[in-house]
Design an enzyme around this catalytic site. Structure first.
Site, PDB file in Angstrom:
ATOM      1  N   ALA A  57     -18.266   2.107  12.502  1.00 52.51           N
ATOM      2  CA  ALA A  57     -19.730   2.641  12.148  1.00 52.51           C
ATOM      3  C   ALA A  57     -20.472   1.763  11.232  1.00 52.51           C
ATOM      4  O   ALA A  57     -21.674   1.665  11.095  1.00 52.51           O
ATOM      5  CB  ALA A  57     -19.843   4.345  11.626  1.00 52.51           C
ATOM      6  N   PHE A  58     -19.716   1.135  10.100  1.00 53.35           N
ATOM      7  CA  PHE A  58     -20.252   0.489   9.158  1.00 53.35           C
ATOM      8  C   PHE A  58     -20.837  -0.898   9.550  1.00 53.35           C
ATOM      9  O   PHE A  58     -21.804  -1.520   9.205  1.00 53.35           O
ATOM     10  CB  PHE A  58     -19.355   0.141   7.854  1.00 53.35           C
ATOM     11  CG  PHE A  58     -19.764  -0.301   6.673  1.00 53.35           C
ATOM     12  CD1 PHE A  58     -20.435   0.824   5.925  1.00 53.35           C
ATOM     13  CD2 PHE A  58     -19.977  -1.430   6.119  1.00 53.35           C
ATOM     14  CE1 PHE A  58     -20.964   0.517   4.611  1.00 53.35           C
ATOM     15  CE2 PHE A  58     -20.466  -1.862   4.935  1.00 53.35           C
ATOM     16  CZ  PHE A  58     -21.020  -0.731   4.307  1.00 53.35           C
ATOM     17  N   ALA A  81     -18.801   7.985  15.275  1.00 56.73           N
ATOM     18  CA  ALA A  81     -18.345   9.152  14.901  1.00 56.73           C
ATOM     19  C   ALA A  81     -17.597   8.826  13.428  1.00 56.73           C
ATOM     20  O   ALA A  81     -16.541   8.122  13.411  1.00 56.73           O
ATOM     21  CB  ALA A  81     -17.638   9.627  15.900  1.00 56.73           C
ATOM     22  N   VAL A  82     -18.204   9.605  12.489  1.00 53.92           N
ATOM     23  CA  VAL A  82     -17.516   9.348  11.072  1.00 53.92           C
ATOM     24  C   VAL A  82     -17.053  10.821  11.080  1.00 53.92           C
ATOM     25  O   VAL A  82     -17.538  11.477  10.750  1.00 53.92           O
ATOM     26  CB  VAL A  82     -18.593   8.707  10.024  1.00 53.92           C
ATOM     27  CG1 VAL A  82     -17.681   8.551   8.616  1.00 53.92           C
ATOM     28  CG2 VAL A  82     -19.064   7.459  10.418  1.00 53.92           C
ATOM     29  N   ILE A  83     -15.593  10.790  10.781  1.00 49.69           N
ATOM     30  CA  ILE A  83     -15.080  12.136  10.734  1.00 49.69           C
ATOM     31  C   ILE A  83     -14.536  12.126   9.197  1.00 49.69           C
ATOM     32  O   ILE A  83     -13.369  11.250   8.961  1.00 49.69           O
ATOM     33  CB  ILE A  83     -14.065  12.337  11.825  1.00 49.69           C
ATOM     34  CG1 ILE A  83     -14.587  12.230  13.194  1.00 49.69           C
ATOM     35  CG2 ILE A  83     -13.228  13.777  11.540  1.00 49.69           C
ATOM     36  CD1 ILE A  83     -13.747  12.255  14.204  1.00 49.69           C
ATOM     37  N   HIS A  89     -13.207   7.418   2.419  1.00 50.67           N
ATOM     38  CA  HIS A  89     -14.579   6.725   1.925  1.00 50.67           C
ATOM     39  C   HIS A  89     -15.757   7.292   2.946  1.00 50.67           C
ATOM     40  O   HIS A  89     -16.480   6.401   3.415  1.00 50.67           O
ATOM     41  CB  HIS A  89     -14.372   5.273   1.878  1.00 50.67           C
ATOM     42  CG  HIS A  89     -14.109   4.470   2.938  1.00 50.67           C
ATOM     43  ND1 HIS A  89     -12.826   4.601   3.521  1.00 50.67           N
ATOM     44  CD2 HIS A  89     -14.792   3.640   3.929  1.00 50.67           C
ATOM     45  CE1 HIS A  89     -12.876   3.622   4.499  1.00 50.67           C
ATOM     46  NE2 HIS A  89     -14.091   3.243   4.664  1.00 50.67           N
ATOM     47  N   PHE A 114     -30.645   6.708  15.608  1.00 47.78           N
ATOM     48  CA  PHE A 114     -29.371   7.409  15.059  1.00 47.78           C
ATOM     49  C   PHE A 114     -28.648   8.326  15.759  1.00 47.78           C
ATOM     50  O   PHE A 114     -28.910   9.514  15.943  1.00 47.78           O
ATOM     51  CB  PHE A 114     -29.621   7.773  13.586  1.00 47.78           C
ATOM     52  CG  PHE A 114     -28.447   8.122  12.844  1.00 47.78           C
ATOM     53  CD1 PHE A 114     -27.831   7.263  11.928  1.00 47.78           C
ATOM     54  CD2 PHE A 114     -28.004   9.419  12.570  1.00 47.78           C
ATOM     55  CE1 PHE A 114     -26.736   7.438  11.261  1.00 47.78           C
ATOM     56  CE2 PHE A 114     -26.918   9.707  11.804  1.00 47.78           C
ATOM     57  CZ  PHE A 114     -26.333   8.740  10.942  1.00 47.78           C
ATOM     58  N   ARG A 128     -19.904  18.082  19.498  1.00 48.44           N
ATOM     59  CA  ARG A 128     -21.202  17.685  19.514  1.00 48.44           C
ATOM     60  C   ARG A 128     -21.153  16.314  20.626  1.00 48.44           C
ATOM     61  O   ARG A 128     -22.465  15.745  20.851  1.00 48.44           O
ATOM     62  CB  ARG A 128     -21.697  16.841  18.196  1.00 48.44           C
ATOM     63  CG  ARG A 128     -21.939  18.173  17.348  1.00 48.44           C
ATOM     64  CD  ARG A 128     -22.186  17.431  15.890  1.00 48.44           C
ATOM     65  NE  ARG A 128     -22.641  18.382  14.945  1.00 48.44           N
ATOM     66  CZ  ARG A 128     -21.603  19.464  14.214  1.00 48.44           C
ATOM     67  NH1 ARG A 128     -20.420  19.454  14.620  1.00 48.44           N
ATOM     68  NH2 ARG A 128     -22.132  20.355  13.423  1.00 48.44           N
TER      69      ARG A 128
END
Length: 157
Positions: A57-58, A81-83, A89, A114, A128
């Site tokens: 994602a970064f 997807a940031v879980i 971090h 986004f 989601r």
């Protein structure tokens, strides 16, 4: 009476780039499938859709900037997807992706959508991505079409 402008959901003739994170691919692939399905349903031709995979994602904002600056696309959809449980971090990755995506849209004027999930658990992410909480990939595709069409009305080239 005020003049009202709205972007339509007719995707015919639009060119769209999807920037997708490989991190948590078991979720992001579902987001991608939903986005592609919605683009197709709304009339975007398969040949007008480009998918660019990035490591995580970064890295999404960098690829989104390349795509938005290229002049090849009417909109860019960012999927990831940031879980929280997956990374220590979480705030840095999720916040960096959000800020970077916003910055690309503001700098280029191209709609950059986004579609990065930021959840506490895998279950929430899957919910989601086509589960009981809807499909954020489909929603991102609709937003990309609507914003590209609105841009044509507000900022014709």
């Amino acid at each position: 009476m005020s003049r009202v402008l709205e972007g339509s959901l007719d995707g015919a003739g639009l060119r769209v780039c999807l920037v997708v994170s490989r991190w948590n691919e078991f979720v992001t692939r579902k987001l991608l499938e939903g986005a592609e399905r919605m683009l197709r349903e709304r009339g975007v031709a398969d040949g007008d859709v480009t998918v660019a995979w990035v490591p995580g994602a970064f890295e999404i904002p960098t690829a989104a900037k390349w795509a938005a600056s290229s002049g090849q696309f009417d909109s860019v959809i960012c999927l990831g997807a940031v879980i929280r449980g997956e990374t220590a971090h979480f705030e840095y990755v999720a916040g960096g992706a959000a800020e970077g995506i916003r910055e690309v849209a503001m700098e280029t004027g191209v709609p950059v959508i986004f579609g990065v999930l930021t959840t506490d658990t895998v279950e929430q992410a899957l919910s989601r991505a086509g589960g009981k909480d809807g499909h954020k990939g489909e929603e991102a595709a609709q937003a990309a079409i609507e914003m590209a069409n609105l841009r044509r009305q507000l900022a014709p080239s």
